[in-house]
Design a protein around this motif. Structure first.
Motif, PDB file in Angstrom:
ATOM      1  N   ILE A 147       0.843  -1.210   0.000  1.00 33.62           N
ATOM      2  CA  ILE A 147       0.000   0.000   0.000  1.00 33.62           C
ATOM      3  C   ILE A 147       0.874   1.253   0.000  1.00 33.62           C
ATOM      4  O   ILE A 147       0.612   2.226  -0.728  1.00 33.62           O
ATOM      5  N   SER A 148       1.920   1.253   0.829  1.00 33.44           N
ATOM      6  CA  SER A 148       2.835   2.404   0.867  1.00 33.44           C
ATOM      7  C   SER A 148       3.563   2.567  -0.461  1.00 33.44           C
ATOM      8  O   SER A 148       3.741   3.694  -0.949  1.00 33.44           O
ATOM      9  N   GLN A 149       3.983   1.452  -1.037  1.00 28.16           N
ATOM     10  CA  GLN A 149       4.674   1.513  -2.334  1.00 28.16           C
ATOM     11  C   GLN A 149       3.769   2.119  -3.399  1.00 28.16           C
ATOM     12  O   GLN A 149       4.207   2.958  -4.189  1.00 28.16           O
ATOM     13  N   SER A 150       2.518   1.720  -3.410  1.00 30.53           N
ATOM     14  CA  SER A 150       1.592   2.273  -4.416  1.00 30.53           C
ATOM     15  C   SER A 150       1.339   3.751  -4.170  1.00 30.53           C
ATOM     16  O   SER A 150       1.187   4.526  -5.113  1.00 30.53           O
ATOM     17  N   SER A 151       1.321   4.165  -2.890  1.00 30.66           N
ATOM     18  CA  SER A 151       1.143   5.595  -2.589  1.00 30.66           C
ATOM     19  C   SER A 151       2.330   6.417  -3.067  1.00 30.66           C
ATOM     20  O   SER A 151       2.191   7.607  -3.363  1.00 30.66           O
ATOM     21  N   MET A 152       3.500   5.801  -3.125  1.00 25.28           N
ATOM     22  CA  MET A 152       4.697   6.480  -3.637  1.00 25.28           C
ATOM     23  C   MET A 152       4.805   6.378  -5.164  1.00 25.28           C
ATOM     24  O   MET A 152       5.759   6.856  -5.754  1.00 25.28           O
ATOM     25  N   GLY A 153       3.822   5.729  -5.780  1.00 23.63           N
ATOM     26  CA  GLY A 153       3.843   5.581  -7.234  1.00 23.63           C
ATOM     27  C   GLY A 153       4.623   4.369  -7.704  1.00 23.63           C
ATOM     28  O   GLY A 153       4.776   4.162  -8.910  1.00 23.63           O
ATOM     29  N   GLU A 154       5.097   3.562  -6.757  1.00 22.47           N
ATOM     30  CA  GLU A 154       5.839   2.343  -7.112  1.00 22.47           C
ATOM     31  C   GLU A 154       4.849   1.190  -7.275  1.00 22.47           C
ATOM     32  O   GLU A 154       4.842   0.214  -6.521  1.00 22.47           O
ATOM     33  N   TYR A 155       3.984   1.334  -8.311  1.00 19.44           N
ATOM     34  CA  TYR A 155       2.903   0.369  -8.464  1.00 19.44           C
ATOM     35  C   TYR A 155       3.423  -1.010  -8.859  1.00 19.44           C
ATOM     36  O   TYR A 155       2.879  -2.025  -8.411  1.00 19.44           O
ATOM     37  N   ALA A 156       4.444  -1.052  -9.673  1.00 16.14           N
ATOM     38  CA  ALA A 156       4.971  -2.347 -10.110  1.00 16.14           C
ATOM     39  C   ALA A 156       5.474  -3.148  -8.916  1.00 16.14           C
ATOM     40  O   ALA A 156       5.192  -4.347  -8.772  1.00 16.14           O
ATOM     41  N   THR A 157       6.199  -2.473  -8.032  1.00 15.10           N
ATOM     42  CA  THR A 157       6.697  -3.139  -6.820  1.00 15.10           C
ATOM     43  C   THR A 157       5.546  -3.598  -5.938  1.00 15.10           C
ATOM     44  O   THR A 157       5.539  -4.725  -5.424  1.00 15.10           O
ATOM     45  N   ALA A 158       4.548  -2.722  -5.772  1.00 11.70           N
ATOM     46  CA  ALA A 158       3.387  -3.051  -4.936  1.00 11.70           C
ATOM     47  C   ALA A 158       2.640  -4.259  -5.504  1.00 11.70           C
ATOM     48  O   ALA A 158       2.232  -5.163  -4.760  1.00 11.70           O
ATOM     49  N   ILE A 159       2.478  -4.276  -6.816  1.00  9.23           N
ATOM     50  CA  ILE A 159       1.746  -5.383  -7.447  1.00  9.23           C
ATOM     51  C   ILE A 159       2.505  -6.693  -7.288  1.00  9.23           C
ATOM     52  O   ILE A 159       1.914  -7.738  -7.009  1.00  9.23           O
ATOM     53  N   ASP A 160       3.814  -6.637  -7.435  1.00 10.76           N
ATOM     54  CA  ASP A 160       4.618  -7.853  -7.253  1.00 10.76           C
ATOM     55  C   ASP A 160       4.445  -8.412  -5.837  1.00 10.76           C
ATOM     56  O   ASP A 160       4.309  -9.628  -5.642  1.00 10.76           O
ATOM     57  N   ILE A 161       4.468  -7.511  -4.855  1.00 10.68           N
ATOM     58  CA  ILE A 161       4.299  -7.944  -3.455  1.00 10.68           C
ATOM     59  C   ILE A 161       2.923  -8.564  -3.255  1.00 10.68           C
ATOM     60  O   ILE A 161       2.772  -9.635  -2.647  1.00 10.68           O
ATOM     61  N   THR A 192      -4.997  -1.621  -6.869  1.00  9.10           N
ATOM     62  CA  THR A 192      -3.639  -1.170  -7.212  1.00  9.10           C
ATOM     63  C   THR A 192      -3.383  -1.322  -8.702  1.00  9.10           C
ATOM     64  O   THR A 192      -2.724  -0.460  -9.316  1.00  9.10           O
ATOM     65  N   LEU A 193      -3.901  -2.382  -9.305  1.00 16.21           N
ATOM     66  CA  LEU A 193      -3.778  -2.542 -10.762  1.00 16.21           C
ATOM     67  C   LEU A 193      -4.462  -1.390 -11.485  1.00 16.21           C
ATOM     68  O   LEU A 193      -3.938  -0.861 -12.477  1.00 16.21           O
ATOM     69  N   VAL A 194      -5.635  -1.004 -10.982  1.00 21.08           N
ATOM     70  CA  VAL A 194      -6.351   0.132 -11.595  1.00 21.08           C
ATOM     71  C   VAL A 194      -5.531   1.412 -11.452  1.00 21.08           C
ATOM     72  O   VAL A 194      -5.384   2.189 -12.414  1.00 21.08           O
ATOM     73  N   GLN A 195      -4.972   1.644 -10.267  1.00 12.92           N
ATOM     74  CA  GLN A 195      -4.138   2.835 -10.064  1.00 12.92           C
ATOM     75  C   GLN A 195      -2.921   2.820 -10.973  1.00 12.92           C
ATOM     76  O   GLN A 195      -2.537   3.856 -11.536  1.00 12.92           O
ATOM     77  N   TYR A 196      -2.324   1.643 -11.109  1.00 12.62           N
ATOM     78  CA  TYR A 196      -1.147   1.509 -11.982  1.00 12.62           C
ATOM     79  C   TYR A 196      -1.513   1.798 -13.437  1.00 12.62           C
ATOM     80  O   TYR A 196      -0.763   2.464 -14.163  1.00 12.62           O
ATOM     81  N   ALA A 197      -2.696   1.306 -13.840  1.00 13.84           N
ATOM     82  CA  ALA A 197      -3.155   1.554 -15.212  1.00 13.84           C
ATOM     83  C   ALA A 197      -3.312   3.048 -15.464  1.00 13.84           C
ATOM     84  O   ALA A 197      -2.896   3.566 -16.509  1.00 13.84           O
ATOM     85  N   TYR A 198      -3.887   3.759 -14.499  1.00 14.09           N
ATOM     86  CA  TYR A 198      -4.054   5.206 -14.665  1.00 14.09           C
ATOM     87  C   TYR A 198      -2.709   5.926 -14.641  1.00 14.09           C
ATOM     88  O   TYR A 198      -2.500   6.907 -15.360  1.00 14.09           O
TER      89      TYR A 198
END
Length: 1424
Positions: free
Chosen positions: A770-784, A805-811
């Protein structure tokens, strides 16, 4: 010489004196003195003569005259002291104020003057003469010098009562009391000045770091004090005063002065001797009942009581009676009332009152208590539930005593006894951490008293040292144990029989759980104190821990039986030993292999007996009962009651606190659990244990996290980690707190630390993602998240977070223009949504909101609409039992059945329908009426946004109506929903201006800094032609958020509306720059602005600025087509851009696509406008194919376009037909159909003969044919154009070039003449400086033997900053101007400029810039 001669001289001197011949009189009198040194009259004549001379104005040395006058008068008085004649002459000098100021104190000191006064007074008394004149003189002298400290001090010292000068003269001037008071006052002031000056001078010489600094300062002061007479003055004054009150006042001041002297005495023996004298005085003053508070305070502080229970209680009561507001008196009085003292305070006060009169009686404070009787056979449950307090017959409660001590100790910072009492109280109360700072302060004060006063405070010092050792035994153990042992050893060294010190060392071993050592120590102590119950109890406790249970129980029984008394200390001691008995029984049960429950029952009975004996005074009994219920009887309910009662009585019971907190946390009541934990951590007594136990800090941290007080939560989690750095849950909690407070980077580091400690901790990984996705590190967050969902595939929280998170990464990818990858991720998220909704049966509102966002992404990226996983979507929606929402369905008619049954025109339509349906499912997937107003409002708002998106995409009014309805519903449920007001404003912009305006204003009132709302309001004004209003709103936006592209885009539209196209173009460019070319609207409008600026304005293809702008909008439109591939306006803009950039391949593709769109539209609508657009695009396609080299296709499309546009007359169609004629002419020319070329050019000349570019193009073609006739016609056409339309630079340059190519000297001379006649304005229009180049070419051909650089040099002079001006003058300057940023040049020109310089470095730079530059390659070869 005979007496007769002396008499004769005296007569002569007298005559001279009476005649005023003073020098002669002096001369004669001196002769007499030579004859008779003690001649009285000669001395008088001399004194009189000198005194008379001083009255004249011409005296040169007046001081000598006065000195002589005094000398002779005084000699005369010493010869005949009782003779008034000389005295009167002398005092005539003093009576004259002018003479007096010269005499005193310059020639005669004050002390000598007062001695003369005394002798004169004696002479007057002897002769029985009046003394009034002398007394008046003395008074006058005193009055005149009343501000002179030295005079006054000398005066009062001289006339001190009890001495002869006072008895003769002084008594006429003042009373004895007045004399002593004044003398004391003045002497004190003078002494203070001397001491202050001495100390100041000494301090200047010393360093404050000098260890003997204070000693040297004291020596300086002592040098003055030891000579002081102030003590004598005080003694005389006190003996003289009759008034008791006044005398006590001066006695206190004298005492203060003596204390000051005492502090300054440097010698220790002398200081101690002086201290004993002073202490005797203080003791005596207290015995007689002095009212001096200072005296009482020093009495108590200097009386080194053997024990604080040995203080005379009557003295304490007297002290408190006299000074009830004095802090020290209050401290001693409450100690008298304390249960820890040995005094019977109530009896003492009664006895004391009997000795005093009625009005002096001490008021005994009382506490109201409830009567409580408790049956002996009361049930334990009833005892656990009772909250009443036992009857207490204390005068003051312990709480009141503690508060009083705390309130007053800060006010008596220099009292040894106060610190001793307070320290002892808290030690006995086992509040060791509270006591410790007071003990340390007390020891410091004792040391200062011994150093400064020489006080003998050995008992006080030993008492405080023992207290300090006791404090160190329990506070911050075991860290402070070494200090405690050191102190105990120090005490034992001074007193080997000190039982308390030996017991203290044993207790340290017990605290360390070193039972064997403790046992040995206690065995040694018990030999010396066999009847000490405390020692016996501790010995029994150590035996129990050494598994000698029977001996321990026997010893404890003995202690309990001998423990007599009903005071609180004894009750607590007895309770403690009974509890130890119970604990020993439980320890014996646990130790035995064959369990005997009778031991547990016996322990239970003992604990119940403690509660009956002392129900609210001993918490351990309840806590141990809790242990029995929890561990032995498995009765959690009763265990909870016992633990709760224990914790109520004693906050330091960590076991009870943990049990209670666990019960609360199991029920999710973190607030109650945190209250328990907070009470625990705030208790000073358990801070040592809390160094090894961190759960209270963690519980408080989680509670604050639940209350969204993140900053507090962080502090508590950090405290928990400081205690136990391996506690993973505290790390996870800290990470959550950091995340909630916005410190995302810190939270990631914390979560990584937690994972490092426990790699299998799924929630640490989850929160890290969740923290990784908030920092924009969506790929790392998704892997976790993919890893933990594999481990726990049925965890809905993990799966839902992965989907969102996938939706956020897509955007995120969409905003970075990675559109294909964005759609790929979106497709993956839809697959996951299918799994969650269909298989995990989870269809929360968040799921539908996220699915709606995913579908909207497909609408945004229309180019990838074919990638929409329709089967997955159908599966998702079919798995839900859709309960129709008639309220909204009746407006938009969007249901799953309608979507599946309708013949959809395309995927974009289907996507919009699914978008609306997903939003509506959030409305019916839960019991909507049970939801809060905020949630209901957000659901309707999401539906409204989806309906509005669908309306904007499909342009069907029913969706706009549905959007308006939805936004109104959202506002109904929560009126401050900003998004609903914005959506309503946008939806009603075309319906009702006032409603839209009201909606935007309402939204602004809730969020005044949101520029998007202001932008919509400005667009509303612009749409309704309120340009000024729109302009004002845009300016407001610029001030709010100048870094945003929206305000500048809006201002561009406003300026365009005002026909300010130049300003509008600048604003578009700035907006495009701020958006980094990523805003879809900015991409399109910027392209439109640049095309409007560049197309149709005769821009030269060599204009690099125009090429840059066209290239920029080409890149922007390329990105735009990924989102809106079928936007016809954008396609038309792109065709114009690509055509001018000669990107014919891409332009051909887009043109073909555009013709297909218009053809399809025309087939569907049969609208002539669509046919017209089709004809226009065909003309453009023909041009593109011409540039692409597809001449046949170009001819076909040109003919088709002409056929369509022939009957559709307009200015645009005329230009299109001209374009077609050009394409037909050039295509036929390139195909070799010269006749067709001529026919179309003839048509072109008929319709566009005034267009210079047409004429130049035709001339170039005719010249290229190569026949004499065509070349002649080409020149004629060019000349004819100039004759008809006036001078044109491009046409003129073309004629000159043809003349040069034909080497026509006559024509070249004519053109040279024309060029030389050009005006400065006409030359300025030559931006590329072609004219001087052609002049040079012509001159080189006509006059080959001459240099012809003058025109180039002239051009360089007029345009020094243009690199083209220097091309024929200086190659280095040309290259420098190209590279300094003043001129825009293409890479080939810059490469050639470097190459022309000719050295190796510049040729290499030329090739680096343009590797395909053949000239540079050739030059490089020549270098080797």
């Amino acid at each position: 010489m005979s007496q007769s001669e002396i008499k004769q001289l005296l007569k002569e001197a007298k005559t001279e004196l009476s005649n005023g011949y003073y020098e002669d009189a002096i001369e004669v009198a001196l002769k007499v003195l030579k004859l008779d040194e003690e001649n009285y009259f000669a001395l008088i004549f001399l004194g009189k003569s000198y005194a008379s001379i001083s009255d004249s104005d011409d005296v040169k040395n007046i001081e000598v005259v006065y000195k002589n006058a005094l000398k002779y008068y005084i000699r005369a008085t010493t010869i005949q002291p009782t003779n008034l004649l000389a005295w009167k002459g002398l005092f005539q000098l003093f009576l004259n104020p002018n003479k007096f100021s010269h005499l005193v104190p310059q020639l005669i000191s004050f002390e000598e003057l007062f001695e003369l006064f005394d002798e004169y007074m004696n002479c007057l008394l002897t002769n029985e003469q009046s003394q009034v004149e002398l007394i008046d003189l003395v008074r006058t002298v005193k009055r005149q010098n009343q501000d002179d400290l030295n005079f006054l001090l000398t005066f009062y010292k001289h006339y001190i009562p009890g001495q002869r000068p006072y008895e003769t003269l002084g008594r006429h001037l003042m009373t004895p009391l007045e004399a002593l008071l004044q003398l004391l006052k003045l002497a004190k002031i003078n002494e203070e000045k001397l001491v202050s000056s001495k100390i100041s001078n000494e301090r200047m010489k010393l360093s404050s770091n000098d260890p003997q600094y204070q000693l040297k300062i004291n020596l300086s002061a002592w040098a003055i004090y030891k000579e002081s007479q102030l003590t004598n003055y005080y003694n005389q004054l006190i003996n003289l005063i009759d008034d008791d009150t006044e005398r006590q006042k001066w006695e206190q001041e004298w005492l203060e002065y003596k204390i000051k002297i005492l502090r300054s005495i440097p010698d220790n023996e002398q200081k101690q001797s002086f201290f004993k004298e002073l202490k005797d005085i203080v003791d005596g003053m207290v015995v007689v009942g002095t009212e001096s508070l200072l005296c009482w305070k020093y009495y108590f502080d200097w009386s080194d009581f053997t024990d604080i229970n040995s203080i005379d209680p009557e003295l304490i009561l007297k002290f408190f009676t006299q000074f009830p507001k004095e802090p020290l008196a209050s401290i001693l009085y409450v100690w008298l009332n304390s249960s820890f003292s040995d005094y019977d305070s109530k009896k003492l006060i009664i006895d004391f009152n009997e000795k005093l009169s009625k009005d002096q009686k001490v008021n005994i404070p009382t506490i109201e208590t409830k009567e409580e009787t408790e049956e002996d056979n009361a049930d334990l449950d009833d005892m656990l539930e009772t909250d009443d307090v036992n009857n207490n017959d204390q005068t003051l409660s312990e709480e009141e005593i503690s508060i009083t001590l705390m309130d007053n100790i800060s006010k008596v910072k220099n009292s040894t006894l106060a610190y001793r009492v307070v320290s002892q109280y808290y030690i006995l109360n086992k509040e060791y951490e509270v006591a410790l700072p007071f003990i340390k302060s007390g020891i410091s004060v004792v040391s200062l008293n011994m150093r400064d006063y020489g006080a003998d405070l050995s008992y006080t010092k030993n008492d405080l040292t023992l207290a300090l050792a006791t404090g160190y035994t329990y506070v911050e153990a075991p860290k402070n144990h070494k200090y405690a042992i050191s102190l105990y050893d120090k005490i034992l060294k001074e007193n080997e029989q000190n039982i308390h010190a030996k017991l203290g060392k044993a207790i340290i071993s017990i605290e360390r759980e070193n039972w064997q050592d403790a046992h040995l120590l206690l065995i040694d102590v018990i030999k010396e104190a066999p009847n000490n119950l405390e020692v016996m109890s501790q010995l029994a406790w150590t035996e129990a821990h050494l598994n000698d249970f029977d001996s321990s129980l026997k010893q404890l029984n003995n202690v309990v039986s001998k423990a007599e008394g009903v005071d609180i200390r004894m009750i607590l001691f007895k309770s403690e030993n009974l509890w130890r008995q119970a604990k020993v029984y439980l320890m014996k049960y646990d130790y035995q292999e064959e369990k005997d429950m009778d031991l547990v029952k016996t322990a239970f009975k003992i604990l119940v007996s403690i509660i009956k004996f002392n129900p609210d005074g001993f918490a351990k009994s309840y806590s141990t009962l809790g242990d029995i219920y929890s561990n032995y009887y498995q009765d959690k309910t009763r265990a909870y009651k016992c633990y709760y009662k224990s914790f109520e009585l004693d906050f330091i019971d960590i076991v009870a606190a943990k049990f209670i907190a666990e019960i609360y946390t199991e029920n999710g009541n973190w607030n109650a659990a945190s209250q328990i934990a907070e009470r625990l951590v705030k208790c000073e007594s358990v801070k040592t244990q809390l160094r090894y136990i961190n759960w209270p800090y963690r519980v408080i941290g989680i509670a604050y996290l639940e209350k969204q007080e993140e900053s507090q939560s962080i502090e508590w989690f950090q405290s928990a980690i400081r205690v136990d750095s391996s506690d993973v849950e505290s790390w996870v909690g800290l990470g959550q707190a950091y995340y909630a407070s916005g410190r995302i980077d810190a939270s990631i580091k914390v979560f990584e630390k937690a994972i490092e400690l426990d790699p299998s901790h799924s929630y640490a990984k989850y929160f890290n993602s969740i923290s990784q996705s908030s920092m924009g590190e969506y790929a790392t967050a998704i892997d976790i998240l993919k890893i933990i969902t594999k481990v726990e595939p049925d965890n809905i929280a993990f799966q839902s977070t992965l989907a969102t998170t996938l939706v956020q990464y897509a955007y995120d990818l969409y905003y970075q223009n990675y559109l294909q990858k964005s759609i790929s991720i979106a497709s993956e998220s839809i697959t996951l949504f299918q799994h969650i909704i269909t298989e995990l049966k989870h269809n929360s509102q968040n799921m539908w909101v996220s699915l709606s966002k995913t579908l909207y992404l497909y609408i945004l990226v229309e180019s990838q609409i074919d990638q929409l996983p329709l089967e997955a979507l159908v599966c998702i929606f079919q798995s839900i039992e859709y309960t129709s929402s008639e309220e909204i369905d009746s407006v938009d008619s969007v249901t799953l059945e309608n979507i599946l049954s309708s013949e959809s025109p395309g995927n974009i339509h289907i996507t919009c329908m699914f978008l609306v349906l997903a939003s509506k499912l959030a409305l019916v997937s839960h019991d909507f009426e049970q939801l809060s107003g905020t949630v209901r409002s957000s659901v309707w708002c999401n539906i409204g946004i989806s309906e509005l998106i669908t309306y904007v995409t499909l342009k069907e009014e029913k969706f706009r109506n549905a959007a308006i309805h939805s936004f109104k519903k959202a506002i109904k449920y929560q009126s401050n929903t900003i998004e609903a007001w914005i959506g309503l404003g946008i939806a009603t912009m075309d319906v009702n201006y006032r409603v839209a305006q009201h909606s935007f204003i309402k939204a602004i009132s809730y969020s005044p800094k949101d520029v998007s709302i202001w932008f919509n309001l400005a667009m509303l004004g612009l749409k309704n032609n309120d340009v000024d209003f729109a302009s004002d709103v845009m300016k407001r936006m610029q001030s709010l958020e100048p870094q945003s592209s929206s305000p500048w885009l809006g201002m561009a539209l406003v300026l365009e509306k005002k026909d300010d196209f130049s300003g509008s173009s600048q604003m578009y460019a700035h907006s495009y720059s701020l958006s980094n070319g990523r805003s879809r609207l900015t991409q399109l409008l910027y392209a439109k602005s640049i095309l409007g600026k560049r197309i149709g304005h005769g821009n030269d293809e060599r204009d690099i600025e125009a090429i840059e702008e066209l290239t920029a909008i080409a890149a922007g439109l390329e990105q735009y087509f990924k989102k809106r591939p079928n936007d016809t306006f954008a396609l038309e803009c792109a065709l114009m851009v690509l055509e001018r950039l000669h990107n014919y391949k891409m332009a051909n593709t887009l043109a073909s696509k555009l013709t297909e769109i218009f053809e399809k539209r025309f087939d569907e609508s049969q609208d002539e406008n669509e046919l017209f657009n089709y004809g226009i695009i065909k003309a453009q396609l023909a041009r593109i194919q011409l540039g692409f080299g597809q001449y046949t296709e170009s001819i076909e499309n040109s003919d088709l376009s002409n056929g369509i546009l022939a009957d559709l007359y307009s200015e645009k169609s005329q230009f299109a037909q001209l374009s077609n004629h050009i394409c037909l002419g050039l295509s036929n020319f390139y195909l070799g159909n010269f006749d067709e070329t001529i026919n179309h050019f003839q048509e072109l000349l008929n319709d566009g003969k005034n267009i210079f570019s047409f004429v130049i193009m035709i001339a170039k073609v005719l010249f290229d044919v190569g026949t004499e006739d065509t070349q002649t016609i080409a020149i004629q056409e060019l000349v004819q154009y100039i004759e008809e339309n006036g001078f044109d630079l491009m046409v003129t340059l073309t004629i000159a070039v043809i003349a040069i190519l034909e080497d026509d000297t006559s024509s070249m001379k004519t053109m040279l003449h024309k060029f030389n006649d050009l005006t400065l304005k006409q030359l300025e229009s030559d931006r590329h400086k072609e004219v001087p180049k052609l002049i040079k070419q012509i001159c080189d051909r006509i006059y080959p033997k001459k240099s012809h650089n003058i025109n180039m040099q002239r051009t360089a002079f007029f345009s020094p900053n243009n690199n083209n001006s220097w091309s024929g003058v200086d190659k280095k300057i040309e290259q420098r101007l190209m590279t300094n940023g003043q001129n825009k040049v293409n890479v080939e020109d810059l490469s050639n400029a470097y190459c022309k310089i000719g050295n190796l470095a510049n040729i290499q730079r030329s090739l680096f810039l343009c590797p395909w530059n053949k000239n540079a390659v050739k030059s490089l070869k020549e270098c080797f």
